[in-house]
Design a protein around this motif. Structure first.
Motif, PDB file in Angstrom:
ATOM      1  N   ARG A  39      -2.554  -1.928  17.620  1.00 56.46           N
ATOM      2  CA  ARG A  39      -2.371  -2.853  16.505  1.00 56.46           C
ATOM      3  C   ARG A  39      -3.410  -3.945  16.562  1.00 56.46           C
ATOM      4  O   ARG A  39      -3.899  -4.306  17.620  1.00 56.46           O
ATOM      5  CB  ARG A  39      -1.005  -3.503  16.588  1.00 56.46           C
ATOM      6  N   ARG A  40      -3.673  -4.481  15.391  1.00 56.67           N
ATOM      7  CA  ARG A  40      -4.647  -5.557  15.280  1.00 56.67           C
ATOM      8  C   ARG A  40      -4.017  -6.716  14.535  1.00 56.67           C
ATOM      9  O   ARG A  40      -3.420  -6.542  13.473  1.00 56.67           O
ATOM     10  CB  ARG A  40      -5.885  -5.056  14.540  1.00 56.67           C
ATOM     11  N   LEU A  41      -4.167  -7.903  15.103  1.00 57.50           N
ATOM     12  CA  LEU A  41      -3.690  -9.119  14.453  1.00 57.50           C
ATOM     13  C   LEU A  41      -4.881  -9.836  13.835  1.00 57.50           C
ATOM     14  O   LEU A  41      -5.939  -9.954  14.465  1.00 57.50           O
ATOM     15  CB  LEU A  41      -3.007 -10.029  15.470  1.00 57.50           C
ATOM     16  N   CYS A  46      -7.321 -18.886  10.018  1.00 54.08           N
ATOM     17  CA  CYS A  46      -8.476 -19.206  10.879  1.00 54.08           C
ATOM     18  C   CYS A  46      -9.253 -17.959  11.273  1.00 54.08           C
ATOM     19  O   CYS A  46     -10.244 -18.051  11.991  1.00 54.08           O
ATOM     20  CB  CYS A  46      -8.018 -19.955  12.129  1.00 54.08           C
ATOM     21  N   PHE A  47      -8.771 -16.773  10.844  1.00 55.49           N
ATOM     22  CA  PHE A  47      -9.448 -15.493  11.113  1.00 55.49           C
ATOM     23  C   PHE A  47      -9.464 -15.117  12.589  1.00 55.49           C
ATOM     24  O   PHE A  47     -10.239 -14.278  13.020  1.00 55.49           O
ATOM     25  CB  PHE A  47     -10.859 -15.466  10.500  1.00 55.49           C
ATOM     26  N   HIS A  48      -8.597 -15.762  13.361  1.00 55.63           N
ATOM     27  CA  HIS A  48      -8.401 -15.355  14.748  1.00 55.63           C
ATOM     28  C   HIS A  48      -8.008 -13.879  14.787  1.00 55.63           C
ATOM     29  O   HIS A  48      -7.241 -13.418  13.941  1.00 55.63           O
ATOM     30  CB  HIS A  48      -7.281 -16.210  15.359  1.00 55.63           C
ATOM     31  N   GLN A  49      -8.541 -13.140  15.765  1.00 59.61           N
ATOM     32  CA  GLN A  49      -8.187 -11.728  15.899  1.00 59.61           C
ATOM     33  C   GLN A  49      -7.705 -11.425  17.295  1.00 59.61           C
ATOM     34  O   GLN A  49      -8.145 -12.029  18.265  1.00 59.61           O
ATOM     35  CB  GLN A  49      -9.404 -10.843  15.571  1.00 59.61           C
ATOM     36  N   ARG A  50      -6.765 -10.480  17.370  1.00 60.33           N
ATOM     37  CA  ARG A  50      -6.269 -10.049  18.661  1.00 60.33           C
ATOM     38  C   ARG A  50      -5.902  -8.578  18.517  1.00 60.33           C
ATOM     39  O   ARG A  50      -5.457  -8.144  17.454  1.00 60.33           O
ATOM     40  CB  ARG A  50      -5.038 -10.864  19.042  1.00 60.33           C
ATOM     41  N   ARG A  51      -6.088  -7.841  19.577  1.00 60.35           N
ATOM     42  CA  ARG A  51      -5.797  -6.422  19.505  1.00 60.35           C
ATOM     43  C   ARG A  51      -4.813  -6.067  20.606  1.00 60.35           C
ATOM     44  O   ARG A  51      -4.928  -6.567  21.727  1.00 60.35           O
ATOM     45  CB  ARG A  51      -7.115  -5.646  19.691  1.00 60.35           C
ATOM     46  N   ALA A  52      -3.833  -5.246  20.301  1.00 57.28           N
ATOM     47  CA  ALA A  52      -2.876  -4.786  21.302  1.00 57.28           C
ATOM     48  C   ALA A  52      -3.079  -3.300  21.508  1.00 57.28           C
ATOM     49  O   ALA A  52      -3.059  -2.520  20.561  1.00 57.28           O
ATOM     50  CB  ALA A  52      -1.451  -5.051  20.849  1.00 57.28           C
TER      51      ALA A  52
END
Ligand SMILES: [Zn+2]
Length: 140
Positions: A39-41, A46-52
């Protein structure tokens, strides 16, 4: 239902978690093969990204609070996204739909079956509709 709205861990704004396209899994929704896709957040503010990655998926919200939540004296109502909140609203607004078998009815019914009892109580109707309105304000 393959879209979860959560609070951004960086700025507290509205962030969206989606399952990434993943070869070998089919797009058939939560609880299916896709449930295990990475998954991708992405934050809409703020366009912050995080990937699980696959391994970290016991928690579909990545440990973040659902964006659409509302507290009442009866308990807390959660919705995973706009569509889910819409189904809940339809259900609460028009109790006759509880028995519907028209297209969309089954979906509404399965959403309804997971709702807390206090949300479905007719005497709480106006209170719950106001709550949904407050929750919807968190989309902006
Ligand atoms: Zn953010």
């Amino acid at each position: 239902m393959d879209r979860l709205l959560v609070d951004c861990p960086a700025c507290g704004g509205l962030a969206v978690i989606v399952a990434e396209e993943d070869a070998g899994t089919e797009a058939i929704g939560w609880g299916s093969a896709r449930h295990h896709a990475p998954r991708r957040l992405t934050c809409t503010a703020c366009f912050h990204q995080r990937r699980a990655a696959r391994q970290a998926l016991a928690d579909p919200t990545m440990g973040l609070p659902l964006r659409l939540r509302g507290e009442t004296r009866h308990g807390t109502l959660f919705a995973i996204n706009e569509a889910h909140l819409g189904y809940i609203e339809d259900y609460v607004r028009d109790p006759l739909r509880r028995e519907t078998v028209e297209p969309g009815g089954i979906r509404n019914r399965s959403v309804a079956s997971r709702l807390p009892r206090w949300v479905k109580a007719a005497k709480h109707r106006d209170e719950v509709l106001k709550l949904i309105e407050r929750m919807r304000a968190r989309l902006r």
